[in-house]
Design a protein around this motif. Structure first.
Motif, mmCIF file in Angstrom:
data_model
loop_
_atom_site.group_PDB
_atom_site.id
_atom_site.type_symbol
_atom_site.label_atom_id
_atom_site.label_comp_id
_atom_site.label_asym_id
_atom_site.label_seq_id
_atom_site.Cartn_x
_atom_site.Cartn_y
_atom_site.Cartn_z
ATOM 1 N N VAL A 1 32.933 32.964 36.887
ATOM 2 C CA VAL A 1 31.941 33.221 37.929
ATOM 3 C C VAL A 1 31.726 34.724 38.081
ATOM 4 O O VAL A 1 30.616 35.198 38.283
ATOM 5 N N LEU A 2 32.803 35.479 37.982
ATOM 6 C CA LEU A 2 32.724 36.932 38.134
ATOM 7 C C LEU A 2 33.840 37.567 37.324
ATOM 8 O O LEU A 2 34.990 37.110 37.371
ATOM 9 N N ARG A 3 33.482 38.597 36.581
ATOM 10 C CA ARG A 3 34.473 39.339 35.809
ATOM 11 C C ARG A 3 34.396 40.787 36.277
ATOM 12 O O ARG A 3 33.415 41.476 36.018
ATOM 13 N N ASP A 4 35.394 41.246 37.028
ATOM 14 C CA ASP A 4 35.415 42.607 37.560
ATOM 15 C C ASP A 4 36.430 43.403 36.744
ATOM 16 O O ASP A 4 37.641 43.301 36.958
ATOM 17 N N GLU A 5 35.925 44.168 35.782
ATOM 18 C CA GLU A 5 36.826 44.873 34.860
ATOM 19 C C GLU A 5 36.678 46.379 34.953
ATOM 20 O O GLU A 5 37.128 47.109 34.070
ATOM 21 N N ALA A 6 36.041 46.857 36.052
ATOM 22 C CA ALA A 6 35.786 48.294 36.178
ATOM 23 C C ALA A 6 37.095 49.084 36.196
ATOM 24 O O ALA A 6 37.182 50.187 35.672
ATOM 25 N N ASP A 7 38.128 48.499 36.796
ATOM 26 C CA ASP A 7 39.405 49.203 36.939
ATOM 27 C C ASP A 7 40.511 48.167 36.769
ATOM 28 O O ASP A 7 40.552 47.176 37.501
ATOM 29 N N VAL A 8 41.378 48.393 35.796
ATOM 30 C CA VAL A 8 42.404 47.386 35.509
ATOM 31 C C VAL A 8 43.370 47.212 36.688
ATOM 32 O O VAL A 8 43.972 46.152 36.866
ATOM 33 N N SER B 1 50.927 49.702 47.430
ATOM 34 C CA SER B 1 50.183 50.162 46.249
ATOM 35 C C SER B 1 49.163 49.118 45.781
ATOM 36 O O SER B 1 48.260 49.439 45.010
ATOM 37 N N HIS B 2 49.322 47.873 46.230
ATOM 38 C CA HIS B 2 48.393 46.825 45.800
ATOM 39 C C HIS B 2 47.249 46.595 46.782
ATOM 40 O O HIS B 2 46.410 45.722 46.554
ATOM 41 N N VAL C 1 39.378 38.222 37.406
ATOM 42 C CA VAL C 1 38.414 37.232 36.931
ATOM 43 C C VAL C 1 38.388 36.103 37.952
ATOM 44 O O VAL C 1 39.440 35.645 38.409
ATOM 45 N N LEU C 2 37.178 35.690 38.340
ATOM 46 C CA LEU C 2 37.016 34.582 39.292
ATOM 47 C C LEU C 2 36.455 33.393 38.532
ATOM 48 O O LEU C 2 35.419 33.519 37.867
ATOM 49 N N LEU C 3 37.145 32.263 38.597
ATOM 50 C CA LEU C 3 36.618 31.083 37.899
ATOM 51 C C LEU C 3 36.920 29.812 38.675
ATOM 52 O O LEU C 3 37.798 29.810 39.539
ATOM 53 N N PRO C 4 36.160 28.754 38.424
ATOM 54 C CA PRO C 4 36.375 27.514 39.177
ATOM 55 C C PRO C 4 37.749 26.935 38.876
ATOM 56 O O PRO C 4 38.209 26.979 37.732
ATOM 57 N N LEU D 1 42.190 35.340 39.099
ATOM 58 C CA LEU D 1 43.301 35.791 38.249
ATOM 59 C C LEU D 1 43.204 37.307 38.164
ATOM 60 O O LEU D 1 42.175 37.832 37.709
ATOM 61 N N VAL D 2 44.223 38.027 38.591
ATOM 62 C CA VAL D 2 44.126 39.487 38.538
ATOM 63 C C VAL D 2 44.353 39.961 37.105
ATOM 64 O O VAL D 2 45.059 39.318 36.316
ATOM 65 N N LEU D 3 43.724 41.090 36.762
ATOM 66 C CA LEU D 3 43.853 41.602 35.390
ATOM 67 C C LEU D 3 45.268 42.099 35.101
ATOM 68 O O LEU D 3 45.822 41.838 34.035
ATOM 69 N N ARG D 4 45.837 42.827 36.063
ATOM 70 C CA ARG D 4 47.149 43.432 35.800
ATOM 71 C C ARG D 4 48.216 42.349 35.679
ATOM 72 O O ARG D 4 48.158 41.316 36.333
ATOM 73 N N ARG D 5 49.195 42.627 34.823
ATOM 74 C CA ARG D 5 50.164 41.590 34.471
ATOM 75 C C ARG D 5 51.541 41.851 35.063
ATOM 76 O O ARG D 5 52.518 41.191 34.698
#
Lengths: 217, 217
Positions: free
Chosen positions: A49-56, A96-97, A61-64, A81-85
């Motif tokens: 639905v949305l992929r926000d990758e401007a800043d890791v 910091s989060h 990523v937003l998905l159903p 799902l957050v990008l950072r692991r």
């Protein structure tokens, strides 16, 4: 399979360090490979639905959710799902989060009303603890959806409350607090936590069907 | 009566002081006369499960909730009414109330297993905010009872979490935190809180029945 008995657990910071964190570290990385595939776009790409990758650091990523039919607004259910692991769960969140958490809240509250017509104040945005997998993720549902996802105390935490706790109460709130949650006896953590099952208790469970009513007095 | 729309409210300490506390003060005392009758033993006396009157600061009366049939253990539902009359809600709780909160927890966790055979770690003990009346009270249910009482985030707070927040995080946690809860548009507080209903929103509500599905894309 018969329904399992469930118990309220009080996870102090000490129990987290001694029991829960070692358990999390012992879970195989393969369990979250599907998350990495979704983040890298090698799977689920058409569902995003949305992929926000401007800043890791703040991206996601937003998905159903797989439980949503992608049509019925009353049962709207999305996952972030957050990008950072490096965030495994609620327990890892610190000051910091805050930019990540605020970015998720603000963008979800803009995108979901625009795309689905469900207003921001008609959404429940929340975090499970224990989560079902240890890559940090956030649930987004319609407030009208009460029968499906687990939104009960002792399992769920509103994102807004989490932000408020870290921002206004204590930056290390989630390292210092005791987390209370309901755990089934078949959960792999249950045995590690060593919740005592007394002989009397086991006996009463074995005859539970005959005992689930009080006699008239 | 058609179901009302509900909204997530973020009640900051400022909103509490300016809007919610004046509302609580405006509610007629007659609304909690039944509580005083129960505390004084002029009503419900035969239903009382436990009367702890050793100390008015920490004392309480435990009695079955009117929704419980007093037989089916899976739907066990009790209410704690505290003796003292100066606590209106969760917002009033401070470090000075820890002896009361601990006394309720410890005695409920001893009495309920002994009387009903439901173990302490199979109970949910929680507080509603907003509560349905402003004399401090605590809900006690079986963990198996999920369909009946409202145990969802945005309405309920586990007593153990409340104690932990005050004891280990901040003595003034409930004066400093923002409380998030779901409020129906017919709740008397809703209008006072001035939640904006945009024209577009009202229109979409009027035609909600025709709009609760997304068209195929």
């Amino acid at each position: 399979m018969s329904p399992q008995n469930r118990h309220m657990i009080a996870e102090t910071p000490e129990i987290y360090k001694m029991v829960v964190e070692p358990y999390i570290k012992s879970t195989p990385a393969s369990r979250i490979q599907w998350v990495y595939n979704a983040l890298e776009g090698t799977a689920e790409a058409e569902r995003v639905v949305l992929r926000d990758e401007a800043d890791v650091e703040t991206g996601f990523v937003l998905l159903p959710d797989s439980k949503w039919d992608c049509k019925t607004l009353d049962t709207l259910y999305l996952q972030v799902l957050v990008l950072r692991r490096d965030i495994r769960s609620l327990r890892d969140l610190t000051r910091s989060h805050l930019p990540l958490l605020r970015n998720v809240r603000d963008r979800v509250c803009a995108v979901v009303p625009a795309k689905y017509g469900v207003q921001a104040d008609e959404l429940r945005i929340f975090i499970h603890y224990q989560p079902s997998y240890y890559h940090f993720h956030i649930h987004v549902t319609s407030m009208r959806y009460i029968a499906g996802p687990n939104i009960s105390i002792g399992q769920s935490h509103l994102l807004d409350t989490v932000i408020d706790n870290i921002e206004h109460i204590a930056g290390d709130y989630y390292q210092r607090c005791t987390l209370h949650y309901v755990l089934g006896e078949r959960h792999p953590l249950f045995e590690r936590l060593g919740v005592p099952l007394s002989a009397e208790k086991r006996e009463s469970e074995e005859t539970a069907e005959g005992k689930n009513m009080l006699g008239d007095k």
